[in-house]
Design an enzyme around this catalytic site. Structure first.
Site, PDB file in Angstrom:
ATOM      1  N   ASP A  89       0.014 -17.727  -7.994  1.00  0.00           N
ATOM      2  CA  ASP A  89      -0.271 -18.526  -9.186  1.00  0.00           C
ATOM      3  C   ASP A  89      -1.678 -19.107  -9.174  1.00  0.00           C
ATOM      4  O   ASP A  89      -2.276 -19.310  -8.114  1.00  0.00           O
ATOM      5  CB  ASP A  89       0.731 -19.678  -9.290  1.00  0.00           C
ATOM      6  CG  ASP A  89       2.147 -19.190  -9.518  1.00  0.00           C
ATOM      7  OD1 ASP A  89       2.319 -18.279 -10.337  1.00  0.00           O
ATOM      8  OD2 ASP A  89       3.069 -19.724  -8.877  1.00  0.00           O
ATOM      9  N   GLN A 133      -2.073  -4.910  -0.516  1.00  0.00           N
ATOM     10  CA  GLN A 133      -3.379  -5.140  -1.114  1.00  0.00           C
ATOM     11  C   GLN A 133      -3.206  -6.172  -2.219  1.00  0.00           C
ATOM     12  O   GLN A 133      -2.114  -6.333  -2.758  1.00  0.00           O
ATOM     13  CB  GLN A 133      -3.960  -3.841  -1.656  1.00  0.00           C
ATOM     14  CG  GLN A 133      -3.028  -3.082  -2.564  1.00  0.00           C
ATOM     15  CD  GLN A 133      -3.452  -1.628  -2.705  1.00  0.00           C
ATOM     16  OE1 GLN A 133      -4.537  -1.243  -2.319  1.00  0.00           O
ATOM     17  NE2 GLN A 133      -2.586  -0.821  -3.269  1.00  0.00           N
ATOM     18  N   LYS A 187       0.854  -1.187   0.000  1.00  0.00           N
ATOM     19  CA  LYS A 187       0.000   0.000   0.000  1.00  0.00           C
ATOM     20  C   LYS A 187       0.890   1.237   0.000  1.00  0.00           C
ATOM     21  O   LYS A 187       1.998   1.224   0.539  1.00  0.00           O
ATOM     22  CB  LYS A 187      -0.922  -0.017   1.213  1.00  0.00           C
ATOM     23  CG  LYS A 187      -1.916  -1.181   1.163  1.00  0.00           C
ATOM     24  CD  LYS A 187      -2.846  -1.156   2.325  1.00  0.00           C
ATOM     25  CE  LYS A 187      -3.824  -0.037   2.076  1.00  0.00           C
ATOM     26  NZ  LYS A 187      -5.141  -0.226   2.633  1.00  0.00           N
ATOM     27  N   SER A 188       0.427   2.324  -0.590  1.00  0.00           N
ATOM     28  CA  SER A 188       1.267   3.505  -0.764  1.00  0.00           C
ATOM     29  C   SER A 188       1.721   4.113   0.565  1.00  0.00           C
ATOM     30  O   SER A 188       2.853   4.563   0.683  1.00  0.00           O
ATOM     31  CB  SER A 188       0.556   4.557  -1.614  1.00  0.00           C
ATOM     32  OG  SER A 188      -0.625   4.994  -0.980  1.00  0.00           O
ATOM     33  N   THR A 217       2.932 -15.626   2.092  1.00  0.00           N
ATOM     34  CA  THR A 217       4.167 -15.178   2.721  1.00  0.00           C
ATOM     35  C   THR A 217       4.590 -13.878   2.063  1.00  0.00           C
ATOM     36  O   THR A 217       4.680 -13.787   0.834  1.00  0.00           O
ATOM     37  CB  THR A 217       5.285 -16.230   2.571  1.00  0.00           C
ATOM     38  OG1 THR A 217       4.905 -17.408   3.286  1.00  0.00           O
ATOM     39  CG2 THR A 217       6.598 -15.728   3.128  1.00  0.00           C
ATOM     40  N   LEU A 218       4.823 -12.869   2.879  1.00  0.00           N
ATOM     41  CA  LEU A 218       5.241 -11.554   2.403  1.00  0.00           C
ATOM     42  C   LEU A 218       6.689 -11.315   2.810  1.00  0.00           C
ATOM     43  O   LEU A 218       7.097 -11.694   3.913  1.00  0.00           O
ATOM     44  CB  LEU A 218       4.358 -10.460   2.994  1.00  0.00           C
ATOM     45  CG  LEU A 218       2.860 -10.597   2.717  1.00  0.00           C
ATOM     46  CD1 LEU A 218       2.075  -9.620   3.575  1.00  0.00           C
ATOM     47  CD2 LEU A 218       2.578 -10.376   1.242  1.00  0.00           C
ATOM     48  N   GLU A 219       7.454 -10.675   1.951  1.00  0.00           N
ATOM     49  CA  GLU A 219       8.851 -10.362   2.213  1.00  0.00           C
ATOM     50  C   GLU A 219       8.980  -8.856   2.353  1.00  0.00           C
ATOM     51  O   GLU A 219       8.795  -8.132   1.377  1.00  0.00           O
ATOM     52  CB  GLU A 219       9.738 -10.842   1.054  1.00  0.00           C
ATOM     53  CG  GLU A 219       9.578 -12.305   0.724  1.00  0.00           C
ATOM     54  CD  GLU A 219       8.438 -12.612  -0.234  1.00  0.00           C
ATOM     55  OE1 GLU A 219       7.760 -11.684  -0.707  1.00  0.00           O
ATOM     56  OE2 GLU A 219       8.224 -13.788  -0.491  1.00  0.00           O
ATOM     57  N   TYR A 277      -0.957 -24.473  -9.976  1.00  0.00           N
ATOM     58  CA  TYR A 277       0.083 -24.521  -8.956  1.00  0.00           C
ATOM     59  C   TYR A 277      -0.133 -25.705  -8.014  1.00  0.00           C
ATOM     60  O   TYR A 277      -1.215 -25.917  -7.497  1.00  0.00           O
ATOM     61  CB  TYR A 277       0.088 -23.215  -8.153  1.00  0.00           C
ATOM     62  CG  TYR A 277       1.195 -23.167  -7.141  1.00  0.00           C
ATOM     63  CD1 TYR A 277       2.494 -22.903  -7.528  1.00  0.00           C
ATOM     64  CD2 TYR A 277       0.944 -23.428  -5.802  1.00  0.00           C
ATOM     65  CE1 TYR A 277       3.523 -22.868  -6.615  1.00  0.00           C
ATOM     66  CE2 TYR A 277       1.972 -23.397  -4.876  1.00  0.00           C
ATOM     67  CZ  TYR A 277       3.255 -23.120  -5.298  1.00  0.00           C
ATOM     68  OH  TYR A 277       4.277 -23.100  -4.376  1.00  0.00           O
ATOM     69  N   GLN A 301      -0.049 -23.768   2.712  1.00  0.00           N
ATOM     70  CA  GLN A 301       0.713 -23.351   3.892  1.00  0.00           C
ATOM     71  C   GLN A 301      -0.214 -22.578   4.833  1.00  0.00           C
ATOM     72  O   GLN A 301      -0.832 -21.609   4.442  1.00  0.00           O
ATOM     73  CB  GLN A 301       1.935 -22.526   3.502  1.00  0.00           C
ATOM     74  CG  GLN A 301       1.639 -21.227   2.779  1.00  0.00           C
ATOM     75  CD  GLN A 301       2.902 -20.527   2.333  1.00  0.00           C
ATOM     76  OE1 GLN A 301       3.998 -21.055   2.406  1.00  0.00           O
ATOM     77  NE2 GLN A 301       2.754 -19.310   1.858  1.00  0.00           N
TER      78      GLN A 301
END
Length: 139
Positions: free
Chosen positions: A75, A104, A58-59, A83-85, A118, A125
């Site tokens: 996918d 988002q 998000k900005s 999972t976010l990095e 996929y 997970q």
């Protein structure tokens, strides 16, 4: 679930030591300048076989100095927590709240179902973020 994970001790090609630990947290965390963390969304997503998803920062999060690395494509047929990095590129610490909204997701329709849905390592997970395979990360 809000579970940041950090990597283990590793050495780079110059034999300089980097410290990276794995730990779980269900509360707020602080990212110091240069910190990288894996986080899992609370939401479980189910992507149909005729669509794909894209997560973007998000900005407001980006304007504070937080960066989301580019592993944000979901996918066709993916199911599970995302999972976010995250990386702190700011010269100040950033607090990441377990109840905050940082990314988002946009969904895109495909003209037909994918031929190769996929079924990979990260399918279903539901136990927090999943780190990359060790052989990929270290060599």
């Amino acid at each position: 679930t809000f579970r940041p994970k950090y990597r283990r001790n590793i050495k780079d090609k110059k034999n300089e030591m980097f410290y990276w630990e794995e730990k779980e947290s269900f509360g707020d965390i602080v990212l110091w300048t240069g910190d990288f963390v894996l986080l899992a969304t609370r939401e479980v997503v189910h992507i149909p076989t005729d669509a794909f998803g894209l997560t973007r920062l998000k900005s407001t999060s980006g304007r504070s100095g937080l960066e989301q690395m580019d592993a944000g494509i979901l996918d066709p047929n993916f199911s599970g927590n995302v999972t976010l990095e995250f990386f702190n590129a700011a010269p100040w610490p950033l607090e990441i709240s377990s109840h905050g909204y940082y990314v988002q997701m946009a969904m895109f329709d495909l003209s037909e179902e994918t031929e190769k849905p996929y079924r990979g390592r990260y399918q279903n997970q539901h136990t927090g973020p999943t780190a990359a395979r060790e052989e990929v990360v270290y060599g």
